[in-house]
Design a protein around this motif. Structure first.
Motif, short mmCIF file in Angstrom:
data_model
loop_
_atom_site.label_atom_id
_atom_site.label_comp_id
_atom_site.label_asym_id
_atom_site.label_seq_id
_atom_site.Cartn_x
_atom_site.Cartn_y
_atom_site.Cartn_z
N ALA A 59 -8.73 -26.05 8.38
CA ALA A 59 -7.36 -25.56 8.31
C ALA A 59 -7.32 -24.10 8.73
N LEU A 60 -6.31 -23.77 9.53
CA LEU A 60 -6.18 -22.40 9.99
C LEU A 60 -5.76 -21.50 8.84
N GLU A 61 -6.31 -20.30 8.84
CA GLU A 61 -5.95 -19.33 7.82
C GLU A 61 -4.65 -18.62 8.23
N HIS A 62 -3.95 -18.12 7.24
CA HIS A 62 -2.72 -17.39 7.49
C HIS A 62 -2.94 -15.94 7.09
N PRO A 63 -3.16 -15.06 8.07
CA PRO A 63 -3.46 -13.66 7.76
C PRO A 63 -2.32 -12.99 6.99
N GLU A 64 -2.70 -12.01 6.22
CA GLU A 64 -1.72 -11.27 5.41
C GLU A 64 -0.89 -10.36 6.31
N PRO A 65 0.43 -10.29 6.09
CA PRO A 65 1.27 -9.38 6.88
C PRO A 65 0.86 -7.93 6.69
N ALA A 66 1.20 -7.11 7.65
CA ALA A 66 0.81 -5.70 7.62
C ALA A 66 1.37 -4.98 6.41
N ALA A 67 2.60 -5.32 6.00
CA ALA A 67 3.23 -4.60 4.89
C ALA A 67 2.40 -4.72 3.61
N GLY A 68 1.92 -5.91 3.31
CA GLY A 68 1.10 -6.08 2.12
C GLY A 68 -0.21 -5.33 2.19
N ARG A 69 -0.75 -5.22 3.37
CA ARG A 69 -2.02 -4.51 3.54
C ARG A 69 -1.86 -3.03 3.23
N LEU A 70 -0.77 -2.45 3.68
CA LEU A 70 -0.57 -1.02 3.48
C LEU A 70 -0.51 -0.68 2.00
N VAL A 71 0.15 -1.53 1.23
CA VAL A 71 0.23 -1.28 -0.21
C VAL A 71 -1.16 -1.30 -0.82
N ARG A 72 -1.96 -2.31 -0.46
CA ARG A 72 -3.30 -2.42 -1.02
C ARG A 72 -4.20 -1.26 -0.61
N LEU A 73 -4.09 -0.85 0.65
CA LEU A 73 -4.93 0.24 1.13
C LEU A 73 -4.56 1.56 0.46
N ARG A 74 -3.26 1.78 0.22
CA ARG A 74 -2.85 3.01 -0.47
C ARG A 74 -3.39 3.04 -1.89
N GLU A 75 -3.40 1.88 -2.53
CA GLU A 75 -3.94 1.81 -3.88
C GLU A 75 -5.42 2.17 -3.90
N ARG A 76 -6.15 1.69 -2.91
CA ARG A 76 -7.58 2.01 -2.85
C ARG A 76 -7.82 3.49 -2.60
N LEU A 77 -7.02 4.06 -1.72
CA LEU A 77 -7.15 5.49 -1.45
C LEU A 77 -6.85 6.30 -2.70
#
Length: 408
Positions: free
Chosen positions: A93-111
């Motif tokens: 089954a093909l994976e469905h990558p996460e949209p960019a908006a959700g990534r930015l939130v997670r990356l800011r949290e890590r920073l």
């Protein structure tokens, strides 16, 4: 006469015995070896015996019970075992990558969780009376964060002036000052958009946006290509990958695995050591014929001080340009390499006109200043940053979010 009767009686006895013996032989002949009939048609209806094509008779029947009746024919055709065709293996089954908006939130949290640079600066700037020793520690902190000598001098002068004029030690006001000055250094006005839309070439025909990925060994370049493909797929772009790293045996396989997970085709050579320029050319050609939006070309990692390899990179770009204009050249840099990464960046920029930076391994903001340094050195923006090992841990660089996370 009596003798004749005895002889006839003996002959009669012998005849009876012969009939019995012959009859027993006939029974043995019918049963065959192992008590199984010889001429039963294959698949004659015995439950559990259809695989061997014979029916098994019960050999434990008492002979005194009389002849064994033949088994009744099974008229229920639905009960017959049937040959089953082997099932075709299902495609994963093909994976469905996460949209960019959700990534930015997670990356800011890590920073924000690893905000060593911002927390150190805030601690020092919030003191009631900042001594010269404190200012020196602030300067050292900035230099250790790889901001670079020039940007550090600019930031130090701005901070000294503003803190002195305002005469404040309020943490919130100090945080606002630091945020404004850092954002100025990161330069939010730079165009960080990725050229990922088809263009019309000089021949008047549509061409896919061709993106060349370059960098030194060990920066995670092939992985970054795969992650960028996922990001583009999440934005509903049609993508094709070109495996032009023909010197590392596992590179094409690694890229193919990334592509399979999201349904992106890969153009690769059928042999190791093939001409990388030819593979890149074929990839762009295939992209044009397929009408895709973006062709991402992975190139072999190379040391910036190897003139032959750098010349080859220039050749790849020239050959690709015969098929379609090169929309982007993204340089993948390891954020932890510091000033050595700066030297690498400059050589690559001279050879292939780098248009954007991808910073990988930005897993701690103690080295976050490299964003400022590389942009100042090359005059091109950081367009993507990577944090973590996950397949969707790549996001467009957001200057404001980056600085907010530093001083959170």
């Amino acid at each position: 006469m009596g003798h004749t009767e005895i002889v006839l009686e003996d002959i009669w006895i012998y005849l009876v015995l012969a009939v019995v013996v012959i009859g027993g032989g006939a029974v043995a002949l019918f049963r065959g070896r192992g008590g199984k009939p010889r001429d039963l048609p294959p698949g004659s209806g015995a439950s559990g015996g259809a695989r061997s094509g014979t029916a098994t008779l019960d050999t434990d029947t008492d002979a005194a019970a009389g002849p064994v009746a033949p088994p009744e024919a099974d008229t229920d055709t639905t009960a017959q075992p049937t040959a089953v065709e082997p099932a075709e293996p299902e495609a994963p089954a093909l994976e469905h990558p996460e949209p960019a908006a959700g990534r930015l939130v997670r990356l800011r949290e890590r920073l924000a969780r690893s905000g060593a640079l911002g927390s150190t600066l805030l601690r020092l700037l919030s003191r009631g009376d900042i001594s010269e020793a404190d200012w020196e520690e602030i300067e050292e902190t900035l230099l250790l964060a790889d901001i670079g000598a020039g940007p550090t001098d600019e930031l130090m002068q701005a901070l000294r002036t503003r803190v002195k004029v305002l005469g404040t030690t309020d943490p919130e006001q100090v945080r606002d000052i630091l945020r404004e000055e850092l954002l100025t250094l990161v330069d939010p006005g730079m165009d960080r958009r990725l050229a990922a839309s088809p263009v019309v070439g000089d021949d008047g025909e549509p061409h896919p946006a061709t993106i060349l990925m370059v960098g030194v060994n060990g920066t995670g370049k092939t992985t970054t290509v795969g992650k960028l493909a996922r990001l583009l797929v999440a934005e509903d772009r049609d993508v094709l990958l070109g495996a032009a790293d023909t010197f590392r045996a596992a590179a094409a396989d690694q890229l193919a695995t990334w592509g399979e997970r999201v349904g992106v085709p890969v153009v690769r050579s059928d042999r190791d050591g093939a001409d990388p320029a030819a593979v890149a050319f074929d990839a762009v050609k295939a992209g044009r014929e397929a009408g895709v939006d973006v062709v991402l070309i992975d190139t072999a990692g190379r040391l910036q001080n190897k003139a032959g390899l750098m010349d080859e990179l220039g050749k790849i770009k020239r050959v690709v340009a015969r098929q379609a204009p090169v929309a982007e050249v993204l340089l993948v840099l390891d954020a932890t390499t510091g000033q050595n990464g700066m030297r690498q960046a400059q050589v690559f920029a001279d050879v292939v006109d780098v248009t954007g930076i991808v910073l990988t391994k930005l897993d701690g903001t103690a080295k976050g200043g490299i964003v400022v340094a590389v942009q100042r050195e090359l005059g091109v923006p950081v367009k993507f940053v990577g944090l973590g090992e996950g397949p969707d841990d790549l996001a467009p660089f957001d200057p404001k979010g980056f600085v907010d996370a530093l001083v959170a």
